[in-house]
Design a protein around this motif. Structure first.
Motif, short mmCIF file in Angstrom:
data_model
loop_
_atom_site.label_atom_id
_atom_site.label_comp_id
_atom_site.label_asym_id
_atom_site.label_seq_id
_atom_site.Cartn_x
_atom_site.Cartn_y
_atom_site.Cartn_z
N SER A 150 0.84 -1.21 0.00
CA SER A 150 0.00 0.00 0.00
C SER A 150 0.87 1.25 0.00
CB SER A 150 -0.88 0.03 1.24
OG SER A 150 -1.71 -1.09 1.28
N GLN A 151 0.33 2.31 -0.60
CA GLN A 151 1.00 3.60 -0.50
C GLN A 151 0.79 4.12 0.92
OE1 GLN A 151 -0.58 6.21 -3.52
NE2 GLN A 151 1.18 5.83 -4.83
N PRO A 152 1.85 4.58 1.57
CA PRO A 152 1.66 5.11 2.92
C PRO A 152 0.91 6.45 2.88
CG PRO A 152 3.94 5.38 2.22
CD PRO A 152 3.24 4.61 1.14
N GLY A 153 0.05 6.64 3.84
CA GLY A 153 -0.69 7.90 3.94
C GLY A 153 -1.78 8.00 2.89
N PRO A 154 -2.50 9.09 2.91
CA PRO A 154 -3.59 9.25 1.94
C PRO A 154 -3.05 9.43 0.52
CG PRO A 154 -3.64 10.99 3.63
CD PRO A 154 -2.43 10.16 3.88
N ASN A 155 -3.83 8.98 -0.44
CA ASN A 155 -3.51 9.22 -1.85
C ASN A 155 -4.78 9.77 -2.51
OD1 ASN A 155 -5.17 7.05 -2.57
ND2 ASN A 155 -3.48 5.68 -3.09
N PRO A 156 -4.79 10.02 -3.81
CA PRO A 156 -5.98 10.62 -4.45
C PRO A 156 -7.26 9.79 -4.28
CG PRO A 156 -4.12 10.72 -5.95
CD PRO A 156 -3.68 9.93 -4.76
N TYR A 157 -7.13 8.52 -3.89
CA TYR A 157 -8.30 7.66 -3.78
C TYR A 157 -8.80 7.52 -2.34
CZ TYR A 157 -6.73 6.60 -8.44
OH TYR A 157 -6.33 6.71 -9.76
N GLY A 158 -8.15 8.16 -1.40
CA GLY A 158 -8.64 8.14 -0.02
C GLY A 158 -7.55 7.78 0.97
N PRO A 159 -7.95 7.64 2.24
CA PRO A 159 -7.00 7.27 3.28
C PRO A 159 -6.64 5.79 3.19
CG PRO A 159 -9.20 7.44 4.20
CD PRO A 159 -9.30 7.89 2.78
N PRO A 160 -5.55 5.39 3.82
CA PRO A 160 -5.16 3.97 3.82
C PRO A 160 -6.27 3.12 4.43
CG PRO A 160 -3.43 5.30 4.79
CD PRO A 160 -4.60 6.21 4.57
N PRO A 161 -6.37 1.85 4.02
CA PRO A 161 -7.42 0.99 4.53
C PRO A 161 -7.39 0.83 6.05
CG PRO A 161 -6.23 -0.10 2.75
CD PRO A 161 -5.55 1.19 3.02
N SER A 162 -6.21 0.92 6.63
CA SER A 162 -6.11 0.76 8.11
C SER A 162 -6.75 1.94 8.84
CB SER A 162 -4.66 0.61 8.52
OG SER A 162 -3.92 1.75 8.09
N GLU A 163 -6.89 3.10 8.20
CA GLU A 163 -7.46 4.27 8.84
C GLU A 163 -8.95 4.43 8.59
OE1 GLU A 163 -5.26 7.72 7.69
OE2 GLU A 163 -3.34 6.85 8.26
N VAL A 164 -9.54 3.59 7.73
CA VAL A 164 -10.95 3.71 7.42
C VAL A 164 -11.75 2.97 8.49
CG1 VAL A 164 -12.75 3.12 5.73
CG2 VAL A 164 -10.49 3.86 4.96
N PRO A 165 -12.75 3.63 9.12
CA PRO A 165 -13.55 2.92 10.13
C PRO A 165 -14.40 1.83 9.48
CG PRO A 165 -14.43 5.11 9.71
CD PRO A 165 -13.19 5.00 8.92
N GLN A 166 -14.47 0.69 10.14
CA GLN A 166 -15.23 -0.44 9.60
C GLN A 166 -16.67 -0.38 9.96
OE1 GLN A 166 -14.20 -2.66 7.42
NE2 GLN A 166 -12.15 -1.82 7.36
#
Length: 196
Positions: A180-196
């Motif tokens: 994964s790209q570290p940190g946010p990219n143009p498509y959103g925040p990393p999956p680990s930071e997205v609330p489930q």
């Protein structure tokens, strides 16, 4: 993320082609869909063969003096159910793959592009090698007969298409395995930071 969580997440986000998906989630879900598709194929083959054999047995008993024959099974109904079942497995995988490519910083064209290129090359090969007056069904039937072994241009086209397809699939798999790209990219925040 475990396999169960990946399956739940894959179906919960089955129509969501935006955002990001981590490596583990994608590969767990991809493995599940491979097993599910194989199982669906076995079930469809079993139902098809069983319905055909029952009809053939009833026809044989009719020829031996029986009075009732079963109605010929509708393969269109079986094909429709099979198509819907495959779509129920494939569409969530497509959306998960697109989100996985987003996680590596790539657009969905990296997933959609290779099949479009392959289909375009197949259409060009058809236009270049199939003589006028031959229908697409007849041209497709040639691939399933040994005739194409005797026509070097068809064999060369088939080998080139196979090599190109394998190269494009391996390139896509390499992209899907990247971290994964570290940190946010143009498509959103990393999956680990997205609330489930």
């Amino acid at each position: 993320m475990g396999i169960g969580q990946a399956i739940m997440s894959g179906y919960r986000n089955c129509a969501d082609f935006s955002g990001r998906t981590g490596v583990d989630e994608y590969w767990h879900f991809a493995r599940f869909t491979q097993v599910a598709t194989f199982g669906l194929g076995l079930c469809i083959a079993y139902v098809t063969v069983r319905s055909q054999s029952q009809w053939m047995q009833s026809m044989a008993s009719l020829s031996e003096g029986g009075t009732v024959a079963l109605e010929k099974p509708s393969l269109a109904r079986i094909a429709l159910i099979g198509t819907l079942a495959v779509l129920a497995v494939s569409v969530p995988l497509w959306s998960c793959a697109v989100r996985r490519l987003h996680d590596t910083g790539r657009s969905a064209w990296h997933y959609v592009g290779p099949p479009l290129v392959a289909l375009s090359l197949l259409a060009l090969a058809y236009a270049a090698f199939v003589p006028p007056g031959v229908s697409p069904v007849q041209a497709l039937a040639v691939l399933f007969t040994p005739i194409w072994l005797y026509e070097p241009r068809l064999l060369l086209g088939f080998v080139a298409f196979a090599v190109l397809t394998i190269w494009m699939r391996s390139s896509l798999h390499r992209k899907l395995r990247e971290p994964s790209q570290p940190g946010p990219n143009p498509y959103g925040p990393p999956p680990s930071e997205v609330p489930q």
